[in-house]
Enzyme design. Sequence first.
Site, PDB file in Angstrom:
ATOM      1  N   GLU A 151      57.393  33.221 -50.373  1.00  0.00           N
ATOM      2  CA  GLU A 151      56.249  33.895 -50.986  1.00  0.00           C
ATOM      3  C   GLU A 151      56.534  35.367 -51.302  1.00  0.00           C
ATOM      4  O   GLU A 151      55.861  36.273 -50.803  1.00  0.00           O
ATOM      5  CB  GLU A 151      55.018  33.776 -50.084  1.00  0.00           C
ATOM      6  CG  GLU A 151      54.500  32.360 -49.961  1.00  0.00           C
ATOM      7  CD  GLU A 151      53.232  32.253 -49.144  1.00  0.00           C
ATOM      8  OE1 GLU A 151      52.514  31.260 -49.290  1.00  0.00           O
ATOM      9  OE2 GLU A 151      52.948  33.167 -48.323  1.00  0.00           O
ATOM     10  N   GLU A 308      53.438  23.991 -50.154  1.00  0.00           N
ATOM     11  CA  GLU A 308      52.514  24.157 -49.029  1.00  0.00           C
ATOM     12  C   GLU A 308      51.093  23.811 -49.463  1.00  0.00           C
ATOM     13  O   GLU A 308      50.658  24.165 -50.559  1.00  0.00           O
ATOM     14  CB  GLU A 308      52.512  25.604 -48.512  1.00  0.00           C
ATOM     15  CG  GLU A 308      53.781  26.079 -47.837  1.00  0.00           C
ATOM     16  CD  GLU A 308      53.636  27.500 -47.299  1.00  0.00           C
ATOM     17  OE1 GLU A 308      52.486  27.953 -47.084  1.00  0.00           O
ATOM     18  OE2 GLU A 308      54.665  28.166 -47.113  1.00  0.00           O
TER      19      GLU A 308
END
EC number: 3.2.1.23
Length: 676
Positions: A151, A308
């Site tokens: 991320e 995710e």
Amino acid sequence: MINEKLPKIWHGGDYNPEQWDSQEIWDEDVRMFKLAGIDVATLNVFSWALNQPDEETYNFDWLDEKINRLYENGIYTCLATSTAAHPAWMAKKYPDVLRVDFYGRKRKFGSRHNSCPNSPTYREYSEKIAEKLAERYKDHPAVLIWHVANEYGGYCYCDNCQTAFQNWLSDKYGTLEKLNKAWNTGFWGHTFYEWDEIVPPNMLSEERENNESDFQGISLDYRRFQSDSLLDCYKLEYNAIRKHTPNTPITTNLMGTYPMLDYFKWAKEMDVVSWDNYPAIDTPFSYTAMTHDLMRGLKSGQPFMLMEQTPSQQNWQPYNSLKRPGVMRLWSYQAIGRGADTILYFQLRRSVGACEKYHGAVIEHVGHENTRVFNEVAQIGKEFNQLGDTLLDARVNAKVAIVFDWENRWAVELSSGPSVSLDYVNEVHKYYDALYKLNVQVDMIGVEEDLSQYDVVIAPVLYMVKEGYAAKVESFVENGGTFLTTFFSGIVNETDIVTLGGYPGELRNVLGIWAEGIDALHPDETNQIVLNDARGQMNGSYSCNLLFDLIHTEGAEAVAEYGSDFYKGMPVLTVNQFGKGKAWYVASSPDADFLVDFLQTVCEEAGVEPLLAVPEGVETTERVKDGQTYLFVLNHNNEEAAIELRDSAYKELLSNEQVSGTVGLEAKGVLILAKA
């Protein structure tokens, strides 16, 4: 497919065995993973401190044991490089790794995403550990894909970034004369005479909170620079891995509409796009669908990875609601229907401490399989095994595209006016939502995408028109395409300099209009879109708000006019015949009813049909593979829905039954229909 070693929809997620020191727990994990149909575990995401306890020492024995143990039990590895958070010893010995924040404050060790992307130390050691991992696991049969860092995001304003920014600008502009012209530095006496006079735009210089900037050109370039800087860090690790593993795919997990990085540029450096999906309980279903389509669009329709999603709840939202029964399965198939070839969760076992201990997991704190969430995961795992490779690499064939551009978004957000309430992503979503309600398939595309494959291209709030894009639009329309854009479009070029001669600038020719000004009112104040004549699904009057372009036609037809204020009677909706096609202009921000009726009219005139007529709250999407279409029908409602199937018969893949006519679809239910 992503990796032929596992020719099915991958099912798994982030696993952090290093957070426990218990053989009993590790044994239970493997037992329960097998019960749930988990076949991929993401390892080593935040393990840098464990892998490298000091400057010279590397220890991967623990990782060997975990990868091997999982593989012996039929579970593959998505192997991360562990570089998403630097070790404490590095921050202590080399403070250049620590970021300086927007307010000019030097960070201390802590949290994550805490490394300066232009720190020589961070770049050196992140590249080193990526290469050591690649050397060690290059031939390991368990490794399906490499996961670089995690991320990426956040900006830094330190001295290293300042120097790197100056060098980046020198490479981009070549001379200060060109830079001064591009930034319009004659304003407020900002002329630069030496490169080292340029400083990062933050609270100490050009910017304030909420994207307020005195010099949009400087701020825009700093966003480009920081996105490029973080991308350079990714590429360092990518190249270090690629030297040793030429065929194993490499990715990093993106975050949907995250504002700070230009994901279209990033996607060029990724073998497969992956992203993390965390809608709230009240996030519109169409917004999540749009984001899936955007992630698919980053690589021109290539299937992506859902890296995710939570099995149950987040930990970081204001109100962390549980996913209601059936919702995780429903949302998983929403992702698959829009191009995902993996469904992975964060996390596989719930943490016992720190901020993610209340983030949901496949294995909850209770520690056994007798939970609703675990049973839902197991059901999904069983279904994925049943589906096998049927859907892998299937593509979405859309004839309507919506343009999304991060640089344009930055420019809109940085603009000093005309309205603080103008939100680029919201305006894009309004148009997407209308097409979603109409069950019309959509591609989300960047400005580099070929337009000729589409019948309709929509570019809401195309404030920044990049070099050559107007000509690209003109060619598309001239050859029979339908182009649609809106208020606050065609205003500036790539350096945020206004195109003179009347809005919408370079788009004026294809649109057949010019605008003399833009009125901005409080969002609660409205005007009316009054149709001159009924056209298609449009009839009567609708509401509009936010911004109001005062336009004049020069060849275009005025389809609707404003109903009030001093510009009553001026055009608010126009269409211009241009070659074989047409170009629409919507001069204000319309209500949802208008957009549904208007876009239904546009699609009908362009020959674009909906996938299926379904009740409200039911979503449709379609993937195609080897000439076979797979129609997904998803019931987001809390009650059963009646689905009228147009064709005589389908095979439903999850039940393996033949269906036809009227089908009852249970609340939160899913159909995957293949024509029989």
